[in-house]
Design an enzyme around this catalytic site. Structure first.
Site: not given
Length: 195
Positions: A167-169, A172, A4
Site C-alpha cells: 500500500h502506497h500510504a 514508497d 493506491t
C-alpha cells in the site's frame, strides 16, 4: 491519500543460498519464508496494522502461505509461527506441514494471528510480473510477496522473480528498494545467517 498501492517484480539471484540450502539437505521454501519475514520485520513501514481508524506497528510478522494438495490438485491456507532463529523456524514449518498436509479446506491451520502477511511461491511458473488484486475494498497495509520459478542462466546463475506489492500510504519505492538490497545481500552471503 488516494487508496493506491504499487507492485514491483525483481529477479533475485538465489544461486548461493540455494546451494547452501541443498547442502544442508533442507527445503528452499521454508528458508525463503523465514528470510523474507526476517527482512520485512526489520522495516517498520512493512508492519503496519489497523484497528478501526487507528494505525499501529507489529513487532514482527507471521508468514501466511499456501500448501498444495497433490491428491486433489487444491491449495489450503497455512501459517507458521515466526522465529528469528532459522533452525527453530524450519522445525516449526516441518511440524506444521506434518500436522496439516493431509487436511483440506480454505484455511487449515486455525487461529491465524493478526500480524500474518501473504507470502507464496509459484514453483512451476517463471513470470516477469505478478500483481495480486483485492476485491473486498478493505485496506491492507501489509506486503504481499510472491516468488516464481527460478531460471538457470548459461553461466549457472539461478534467477528467481520476486513480486512485492504494498500500500502506497505506508511505503514508497525507496523502502522497497532498501528491502531488495538487503535481500540480495543476504542471498549472496548465506553463511552469515543460514549456518
Amino acid at each position: 491519500m488516494m487508496p493506491t498501492g504499487f507492485n514491483v517484480t525483481v529477479n533475485v539471484d538465489i544461486t548461493k543460498t540455494y546451494a547452501a540450502v541443498k547442502a544442508k539437505h533442507w527445503r528452499f521454501f521454508p528458508v525463503y519464508l523465514q528470510l523474507i519475514t526476517r527482512l520485512l520485520s526489520e522495516q517498520p513501514e512493512f508492519m503496519v496494522g489497523q484497528t478501526d481508524d487507528q494505525l499501529y506497528h507489529f513487532d514482527n510478522l507471521t508468514p501466511a502461505y499456501s500448501i498444495y494438495h497433490a491428491d486433489n490438485d487444491t491449495i489450503s491456507g497455512m501459517w507458521t509461527a515466526y522465529s528469528a532463529n532459522i533452525d527453530t523456524f524450519y522445525q516449526n514449518y516441518l511440524a506444521d506441514r506434518t500436522t496439516y498436509q493431509t487436511q483440506h479446506g480454505p484455511v487449515i491451520k486455525p487461529d491465524q494471528p493478526e500480524n500474518a502477511y501473504m507470502i507464496n511461491m509459484i514453483p512451476n511458473l517463471h513470470f516477469s510480473s505478478y500483481t495480486p488484486l483485492s476485491f473486498n475494498g478493505l485496506p491492507n497495509f501489509l506486503p504481499v510477496i510472491e516468488a516464481g520459478q527460478y531460471q538457470v542462466t548459461p553461466a549457472g546463475t539461478r534467477l528467481m522473480p520476486l513480486s512485492f506489492t504494498i500500500h502506497h500510504a505506508v511505503a514508497d519505492g525507496h523502502h522497497v528498494s532498501r528491502f531488495f538490497e538487503k535481500l540480495q545481500a543476504n542471498l549472496d552471503k548465506p553463511e552469515n545467517w543460514l549456518e
